[in-house]
Design an enzyme around this catalytic site. Sequence first.
Site, mmCIF file in Angstrom:
data_model
loop_
_atom_site.group_PDB
_atom_site.id
_atom_site.type_symbol
_atom_site.label_atom_id
_atom_site.label_comp_id
_atom_site.label_asym_id
_atom_site.label_seq_id
_atom_site.Cartn_x
_atom_site.Cartn_y
_atom_site.Cartn_z
ATOM 1 N N ASP A 185 0.865 -1.183 0.000
ATOM 2 C CA ASP A 185 0.000 0.000 0.000
ATOM 3 C C ASP A 185 0.903 1.235 0.000
ATOM 4 O OD1 ASP A 185 -2.527 1.477 0.320
ATOM 5 O OD2 ASP A 185 -1.727 1.968 2.293
ATOM 6 N N GLU A 268 -1.383 -1.644 -6.080
ATOM 7 C CA GLU A 268 -2.684 -1.076 -6.409
ATOM 8 C C GLU A 268 -2.520 -0.010 -7.479
ATOM 9 O OE1 GLU A 268 -6.576 0.652 -3.989
ATOM 10 O OE2 GLU A 268 -4.567 0.931 -3.182
ATOM 11 N N CYS A 321 -12.555 -5.116 6.368
ATOM 12 C CA CYS A 321 -11.702 -5.731 7.380
ATOM 13 C C CYS A 321 -10.979 -6.917 6.755
ATOM 14 C CB CYS A 321 -12.523 -6.178 8.583
ATOM 15 S SG CYS A 321 -11.552 -6.997 9.881
ATOM 16 N N CYS A 324 -12.108 -10.467 8.871
ATOM 17 C CA CYS A 324 -13.438 -11.077 8.768
ATOM 18 C C CYS A 324 -14.170 -10.720 7.487
ATOM 19 C CB CYS A 324 -14.291 -10.691 9.979
ATOM 20 S SG CYS A 324 -14.736 -8.929 10.038
ATOM 21 N N CYS A 340 -12.976 -2.940 14.236
ATOM 22 C CA CYS A 340 -14.035 -3.612 13.491
ATOM 23 C C CYS A 340 -15.172 -3.983 14.443
ATOM 24 C CB CYS A 340 -13.481 -4.864 12.808
ATOM 25 S SG CYS A 340 -14.709 -5.753 11.822
ATOM 26 N N CYS A 343 -15.762 -8.259 14.171
ATOM 27 C CA CYS A 343 -14.869 -9.222 14.823
ATOM 28 C C CYS A 343 -14.161 -8.642 16.033
ATOM 29 C CB CYS A 343 -13.834 -9.737 13.822
ATOM 30 S SG CYS A 343 -12.722 -8.466 13.166
ATOM 31 N N ASP A 350 -3.382 1.375 7.020
ATOM 32 C CA ASP A 350 -2.473 1.047 5.926
ATOM 33 C C ASP A 350 -2.164 -0.446 5.875
ATOM 34 O OD1 ASP A 350 -2.445 3.730 5.349
ATOM 35 O OD2 ASP A 350 -0.608 4.139 6.483
#
Length: 400
Positions: A185, A268, A321, A324, A340, A343, A350
């Site tokens: 990333d 990406e 996430c 999960c 989250c 979970c 990042d």
Amino acid sequence: MKARYKYRFYPTDQQKQDLAKLFGCVRVVWNDALAICKGSQKVPKSGDLQKLVITQAKKTEERRWLSEVSVVPLQQSVADLGVAFKNFFDSCNGKRKGRKVNSPRFKKRTNRQSARLTRRGFSIQGDGVYLAKIGVVKPIWSRELPSNPSSVTIIKDCANNYFLSFVVDIEPVRVRADNQSIGIDLGIKTFAVMSDGTQAKSPDYSKLDRKLRKVQRKLAKQPKGSNRKEQTRVKIAKLNNKIANKRKDFLHKLSTKIVSENQVIVLEDLNVSGMVKNRKLARAISQQGWAEFRTLCEAKSNKYGRNFQVINRWEPTSQICSDCGFKWGKLDLSVRSILCVNCGIEQDRDENAARNIEMVGMGHRHDLKRTGRVGKTTSVAQPDELSRITGASAGVSMSK
């Protein structure tokens, strides 16, 4: 596969004069051929252009000095113009991938100068390189050439530095990878956050950038065509070279480390041209060199036999996430850590995005049955939502 090996050399005063004459002739031939192409309805063939701007031009009083330099770089200049027009037309017709290519432009004396020689225009003689009608120059051999070069390009950059760039054939290198895959990333303050938790900080360009801005303001106040303005232009070019060399050293070391240790590298696809429209971040984004890093990773992946992948820019890597698969929605850039609600695991923005990039690149998407929302979530998280956000800082990431 083809590769370029670049070496710096220091010509003598006489060689500088001969090189200046060579660069001038190459520039004039290019501009004359381009003027003919722009004035005709159809772009002439390369052979016809060479007859007009080289063979017939040497017989005229205005261009007879073209015979004082080697004909090889003049022919290559016309051939390069044909390639530039082909790339432009293919880009307009959609045959060429990537961003649109602009039409060829006229060359200027103050820009980067170059001249390309094929095998009949140069030869390697011991520690020196013989250039036709220039003589023997002695580059600084920082590394050995892996094979006999097929061509060499003589380069003079805006800071009046001279280089020889050889095109050689290299064999792929087979090195065993320590890891199966890695997702990366890219950001500004932290250049790269990997899916394994490691980070790579960007070099600090602030000191050089302040000097560059100061000299640029000085250049804007000086009269056009003055000697002081030319001296200031060279100072600006040298500062830009320092920034570029600092960035290139960092990117080469980081890309080599990543490619040599991992079998699959996943990045990406970033809309950099759209990001630089943000006037507050445009200068910082432009200094990072994300496109150069992607090019280096792709080239070195081919060299080391790695699998290089780029995922779609519309993948919601920062909205899901990585443990999960719960989708919490779009986040503000100031949000750096998320708890989250599905979970209960705290996720760094990042690192979570890097793991999602790796999973999408490897084809391991979350099960859709588990990604359904258990509760209602707002589209953009705000810093006062303590149930979802566990930390905020001034850092910036470019993931969505």
